[in-house]
Design a protein around this motif. Sequence first.
Motif, PDB file in Angstrom:
ATOM      1  N   ILE A 132      -0.323   5.695   1.668  1.00  0.00           N
ATOM      2  CA  ILE A 132       1.132   5.771   1.505  1.00  0.00           C
ATOM      3  C   ILE A 132       1.502   7.036   0.725  1.00  0.00           C
ATOM      4  O   ILE A 132       2.464   7.731   1.060  1.00  0.00           O
ATOM      5  CB  ILE A 132       1.660   4.509   0.798  1.00  0.00           C
ATOM      6  N   SER A 143       1.389   9.830   3.042  1.00  0.00           N
ATOM      7  CA  SER A 143       2.532   9.823   3.955  1.00  0.00           C
ATOM      8  C   SER A 143       3.797  10.288   3.260  1.00  0.00           C
ATOM      9  O   SER A 143       4.614  10.991   3.855  1.00  0.00           O
ATOM     10  CB  SER A 143       2.769   8.416   4.505  1.00  0.00           C
ATOM     11  N   LEU A 144       3.974   9.895   2.009  1.00  0.00           N
ATOM     12  CA  LEU A 144       5.160  10.334   1.261  1.00  0.00           C
ATOM     13  C   LEU A 144       5.127  11.855   1.100  1.00  0.00           C
ATOM     14  O   LEU A 144       6.156  12.522   1.261  1.00  0.00           O
ATOM     15  CB  LEU A 144       5.219   9.650  -0.117  1.00  0.00           C
ATOM     16  N   LEU A 196       6.122  13.495   4.195  1.00  0.00           N
ATOM     17  CA  LEU A 196       7.569  13.386   4.410  1.00  0.00           C
ATOM     18  C   LEU A 196       8.349  14.222   3.383  1.00  0.00           C
ATOM     19  O   LEU A 196       9.561  14.061   3.240  1.00  0.00           O
ATOM     20  CB  LEU A 196       8.014  11.929   4.321  1.00  0.00           C
ATOM     21  N   PHE A 235       8.324  14.113   0.085  1.00  0.00           N
ATOM     22  CA  PHE A 235       8.746  13.536  -1.192  1.00  0.00           C
ATOM     23  C   PHE A 235       7.841  14.106  -2.273  1.00  0.00           C
ATOM     24  O   PHE A 235       6.631  13.852  -2.278  1.00  0.00           O
ATOM     25  CB  PHE A 235       8.628  12.008  -1.164  1.00  0.00           C
ATOM     26  N   GLY A 267       6.741  14.912  -6.385  1.00  0.00           N
ATOM     27  CA  GLY A 267       6.777  14.256  -7.693  1.00  0.00           C
ATOM     28  C   GLY A 267       6.252  12.836  -7.701  1.00  0.00           C
ATOM     29  O   GLY A 267       6.579  12.057  -8.585  1.00  0.00           O
ATOM     30  N   VAL A 268       5.434  12.493  -6.705  1.00  0.00           N
ATOM     31  CA  VAL A 268       4.835  11.155  -6.703  1.00  0.00           C
ATOM     32  C   VAL A 268       3.402  11.284  -7.226  1.00  0.00           C
ATOM     33  O   VAL A 268       2.572  11.946  -6.622  1.00  0.00           O
ATOM     34  CB  VAL A 268       4.827  10.546  -5.286  1.00  0.00           C
ATOM     35  N   ASN A 269       3.139  10.690  -8.371  1.00  0.00           N
ATOM     36  CA  ASN A 269       1.804  10.800  -8.971  1.00  0.00           C
ATOM     37  C   ASN A 269       0.812   9.809  -8.370  1.00  0.00           C
ATOM     38  O   ASN A 269      -0.344  10.140  -8.163  1.00  0.00           O
ATOM     39  CB  ASN A 269       1.878  10.576 -10.471  1.00  0.00           C
ATOM     40  N   SER A 270       1.274   8.591  -8.162  1.00  0.00           N
ATOM     41  CA  SER A 270       0.367   7.618  -7.569  1.00  0.00           C
ATOM     42  C   SER A 270       1.145   6.463  -6.965  1.00  0.00           C
ATOM     43  O   SER A 270       2.269   6.165  -7.376  1.00  0.00           O
ATOM     44  CB  SER A 270      -0.625   7.084  -8.608  1.00  0.00           C
TER      45      SER A 270
END
Lengths: 78, 78
Positions: free
Chosen positions: A21, A24-25, A28, A30, A32-35
């Motif tokens: 996921i 995938s983020l 897309l 996105f 700044g998603v660390n985990s």
Amino acid sequence: MKARVTVTLKNGVLDPQGTAIEGSLAALSFAGVNSVRQGKVFEIDLDTNDAEQARASLTAMCEKLLANTVIEDFEISL
Amino acid sequence: MKARVTVTLKNGVLDPQGTAIEGSLAALSFAGVNSVRQGKVFEIDLDTNDAEQARASLTAMCEKLLANTVIEDFEISL
């Protein structure tokens, strides 16, 4: 009485689904998603209105069926 | 900032997985269970510490990837 049981992987347990996921983020755009870690949630409607009894019964359900306590933690909210 | 996103089936959408769990609980002699519905939970660690920005970004993630908004509802808690 409605209860919500959340089952998540313990820290340190590999989560390939969460990693997918996360990928995938990123794909897309996105940022700044660390985990990401994925778990399960069960919404259970019980006959009883006694919170203590409900909690005991839900704990037993988690230990016997809903969670694999070797690799998963569970959380009960009433 | 850690966020938790809970994705559950909308009311009225058939949940065969929940029904199977309900059957298994009955087979394990857990009485007093009226219904079980299963959903997903995502624990997402974000770079930002701005709650408003995090919420906007998580809403976009849910709409694009994490939830199928035709049949699922999502809930964001920061």
